[in-house]
Design a protein around this motif. Structure first.
Motif, mmCIF file in Angstrom:
data_model
loop_
_atom_site.group_PDB
_atom_site.id
_atom_site.type_symbol
_atom_site.label_atom_id
_atom_site.label_comp_id
_atom_site.label_asym_id
_atom_site.label_seq_id
_atom_site.Cartn_x
_atom_site.Cartn_y
_atom_site.Cartn_z
ATOM 1 N N ARG A 150 -9.932 -1.370 -92.225
ATOM 2 C CA ARG A 150 -10.469 -2.653 -92.717
ATOM 3 C C ARG A 150 -11.849 -2.480 -93.337
ATOM 4 N NH1 ARG A 150 -9.376 -8.120 -89.617
ATOM 5 N NH2 ARG A 150 -10.182 -8.690 -91.668
ATOM 6 N N ARG A 151 -12.000 -1.355 -94.029
ATOM 7 C CA ARG A 151 -13.228 -1.062 -94.783
ATOM 8 C C ARG A 151 -14.473 -1.092 -93.900
ATOM 9 N NH1 ARG A 151 -13.630 -4.702 -99.891
ATOM 10 N NH2 ARG A 151 -15.174 -3.100 -100.443
ATOM 11 N N GLY A 152 -14.315 -0.730 -92.623
ATOM 12 C CA GLY A 152 -15.470 -0.611 -91.739
ATOM 13 C C GLY A 152 -15.791 -1.830 -90.912
ATOM 14 N N THR A 153 -15.002 -2.885 -91.045
ATOM 15 C CA THR A 153 -15.229 -4.063 -90.208
ATOM 16 C C THR A 153 -15.049 -3.686 -88.745
ATOM 17 O OG1 THR A 153 -14.414 -5.574 -91.914
ATOM 18 C CG2 THR A 153 -14.399 -6.381 -89.632
ATOM 19 N N PRO A 154 -15.968 -4.051 -87.854
ATOM 20 C CA PRO A 154 -15.763 -3.758 -86.426
ATOM 21 C C PRO A 154 -14.486 -4.440 -85.923
ATOM 22 C CG PRO A 154 -18.054 -4.331 -86.840
ATOM 23 C CD PRO A 154 -17.303 -4.653 -88.101
ATOM 24 N N VAL A 155 -13.620 -3.657 -85.314
ATOM 25 C CA VAL A 155 -12.330 -4.168 -84.850
ATOM 26 C C VAL A 155 -12.102 -3.755 -83.400
ATOM 27 C CG1 VAL A 155 -11.286 -4.082 -87.153
ATOM 28 C CG2 VAL A 155 -11.082 -2.105 -85.614
ATOM 29 N N VAL A 156 -11.122 -4.403 -82.774
ATOM 30 C CA VAL A 156 -10.682 -3.957 -81.463
ATOM 31 C C VAL A 156 -10.055 -2.573 -81.653
ATOM 32 C CG1 VAL A 156 -9.076 -4.374 -79.562
ATOM 33 C CG2 VAL A 156 -10.313 -6.293 -80.618
ATOM 34 N N ALA A 157 -10.532 -1.595 -80.885
ATOM 35 C CA ALA A 157 -10.090 -0.215 -81.048
ATOM 36 C C ALA A 157 -8.575 -0.104 -80.977
ATOM 37 C CB ALA A 157 -10.722 0.667 -79.980
ATOM 38 N N GLY A 158 -8.006 0.658 -81.921
ATOM 39 C CA GLY A 158 -6.562 0.855 -81.957
ATOM 40 C C GLY A 158 -5.799 -0.250 -82.651
ATOM 41 N N THR A 159 -6.534 -1.246 -83.188
ATOM 42 C CA THR A 159 -5.897 -2.359 -83.891
ATOM 43 C C THR A 159 -6.626 -2.605 -85.202
ATOM 44 O OG1 THR A 159 -7.262 -4.248 -83.155
ATOM 45 C CG2 THR A 159 -5.615 -3.399 -81.595
ATOM 46 N N ARG A 160 -6.177 -3.589 -85.937
ATOM 47 C CA ARG A 160 -6.868 -4.045 -87.140
ATOM 48 C C ARG A 160 -7.420 -5.459 -86.939
ATOM 49 N NH1 ARG A 160 -6.091 -1.036 -91.594
ATOM 50 N NH2 ARG A 160 -6.458 -2.812 -92.973
ATOM 51 N N VAL A 161 -7.558 -5.855 -85.685
ATOM 52 C CA VAL A 161 -8.028 -7.202 -85.350
ATOM 53 C C VAL A 161 -9.556 -7.213 -85.311
ATOM 54 C CG1 VAL A 161 -7.965 -9.077 -83.679
ATOM 55 C CG2 VAL A 161 -5.945 -7.627 -84.008
ATOM 56 N N SER A 162 -10.171 -7.998 -86.172
ATOM 57 C CA SER A 162 -11.623 -8.076 -86.241
ATOM 58 C C SER A 162 -12.200 -8.626 -84.935
ATOM 59 C CB SER A 162 -12.037 -8.975 -87.412
ATOM 60 O OG SER A 162 -13.433 -9.155 -87.435
ATOM 61 N N TYR A 163 -13.321 -8.065 -84.515
ATOM 62 C CA TYR A 163 -13.955 -8.476 -83.264
ATOM 63 C C TYR A 163 -14.304 -9.960 -83.250
ATOM 64 C CZ TYR A 163 -18.563 -9.273 -85.213
ATOM 65 O OH TYR A 163 -19.610 -9.810 -85.919
ATOM 66 N N ASP A 164 -14.729 -10.495 -84.416
ATOM 67 C CA ASP A 164 -15.202 -11.877 -84.438
ATOM 68 C C ASP A 164 -14.072 -12.890 -84.273
ATOM 69 O OD1 ASP A 164 -14.257 -11.105 -86.917
ATOM 70 O OD2 ASP A 164 -15.699 -12.284 -88.056
ATOM 71 N N LEU A 165 -12.851 -12.514 -84.678
ATOM 72 C CA LEU A 165 -11.715 -13.409 -84.451
ATOM 73 C C LEU A 165 -11.452 -13.561 -82.958
ATOM 74 C CD1 LEU A 165 -9.217 -12.189 -87.201
ATOM 75 C CD2 LEU A 165 -10.715 -14.204 -87.257
ATOM 76 N N VAL A 166 -11.531 -12.449 -82.241
ATOM 77 C CA VAL A 166 -11.303 -12.465 -80.794
ATOM 78 C C VAL A 166 -12.445 -13.181 -80.085
ATOM 79 C CG1 VAL A 166 -10.992 -11.035 -78.749
ATOM 80 C CG2 VAL A 166 -9.953 -10.349 -80.919
ATOM 81 N N ALA A 167 -13.666 -12.863 -80.479
ATOM 82 C CA ALA A 167 -14.821 -13.508 -79.859
ATOM 83 C C ALA A 167 -14.774 -15.023 -80.071
ATOM 84 C CB ALA A 167 -16.116 -12.936 -80.430
ATOM 85 N N GLY A 168 -14.309 -15.428 -81.262
ATOM 86 C CA GLY A 168 -14.207 -16.854 -81.549
ATOM 87 C C GLY A 168 -13.260 -17.569 -80.603
ATOM 88 N N LEU A 169 -12.167 -16.908 -80.237
ATOM 89 C CA LEU A 169 -11.231 -17.506 -79.287
ATOM 90 C C LEU A 169 -11.898 -17.721 -77.934
ATOM 91 C CD1 LEU A 169 -7.921 -15.538 -80.015
ATOM 92 C CD2 LEU A 169 -8.428 -17.917 -80.602
ATOM 93 N N LEU A 170 -12.614 -16.717 -77.446
ATOM 94 C CA LEU A 170 -13.272 -16.851 -76.148
ATOM 95 C C LEU A 170 -14.344 -17.934 -76.186
ATOM 96 C CD1 LEU A 170 -11.745 -14.165 -75.675
ATOM 97 C CD2 LEU A 170 -13.734 -13.380 -74.379
ATOM 98 N N ARG A 171 -15.053 -18.008 -77.288
ATOM 99 C CA ARG A 171 -16.090 -19.040 -77.396
ATOM 100 C C ARG A 171 -15.497 -20.438 -77.494
ATOM 101 N NH1 ARG A 171 -20.300 -15.901 -81.550
ATOM 102 N NH2 ARG A 171 -21.387 -14.718 -79.903
#
Length: 209
Positions: A150-171
């Motif tokens: 994903r061109r260097g976007t921080p993701v959950v390791a081993g996936t292509r899921v961006s960290y901010d999408l996951v963090a947004g769910l928890l928030r």
């Protein structure tokens, strides 16, 4: 991948204010490789910025500027991420040779060879003032940064899921254990790491310059 100043600060250890100063003036430390309007840094820029932060723990900004000026006068024309620079005591900066055993002084006696000891790796985590600068490749145990994903976007390791999408769910109130309902490859532990990294990115803008 293009990194905005806030993300560049989070991954380099510098404050947003420091980054602003480092790219200004007649002889800036580093001009963003991707764009200056808006400010967008490359992955190579992040590596160079981490080097500045690493050096800044031991030597003054004035010494770093002098070192870079002398590096250019000695023929250093590549992107700054291509050079390994280390502090030599508290008064000088050394360009480390490929073998890692010796280097060239860039401040006290420009061009003179010196012995190099205890070289750190700026891609790994290291302390800087009141924070621990995270590893560039793994800013959290289950969060990865890879230019080929994903061109260097921080993701959950081993996936292509961006960290901010996951963090947004928890928030938004989704329990970490239920994130897998939205992203099956994301564990509860990885979700918590995503939130921790998001908090780090958001908190970096609150740091004093």
């Amino acid at each position: 991948m293009a990194y905005r100043a806030k993300m560049a600060a989070a991954l380099s250890g510098a404050s947003v204010g420091q980054l602003a100063r480092w790219r200004k003036g007649d002889k800036p430390l580093l001009v963003p490789e991707v764009s200056t309007d808006p400010i967008l840094y490359s992955f190579r820029d992040l590596v160079a910025l981490r080097s500045f932060t690493y050096l800044r723990e031991k030597v003054s900004l004035q010494k770093i500027r002098k070192a870079l000026g002398n590096l250019r006068e000695l023929g250093g024309l590549d992107h700054l991420s291509q050079y390994k620079l280390v502090a030599h005591g508290v008064s000088s900066v050394v360009l480390v040779a490929p073998d890692g055993d010796h280097g060239v002084d860039l401040v006290d006696r420009p061009g003179h060879h010196v012995t190099v000891l205890a070289i750190g790796d700026v891609l790994e985590s290291f302390p800087f003032r009141d924070i621990e600068v995270p590893s560039l490749r793994r800013p959290q145990p289950r969060i990865s940064v890879d230019p080929s994903v994903r061109r260097g976007t921080p993701v959950v390791a081993g996936t292509r899921v961006s960290y901010d999408l996951v963090a947004g769910l928890l928030r938004d109130g989704v329990p970490a254990e239920e994130v897998a309902d939205y992203y099956p490859s994301v564990t509860a532990e990885a979700a918590r790491d995503a939130l921790a990294f998001a908090d780090h990115v958001d908190g970096i803008s609150q740091r004093a310059a």
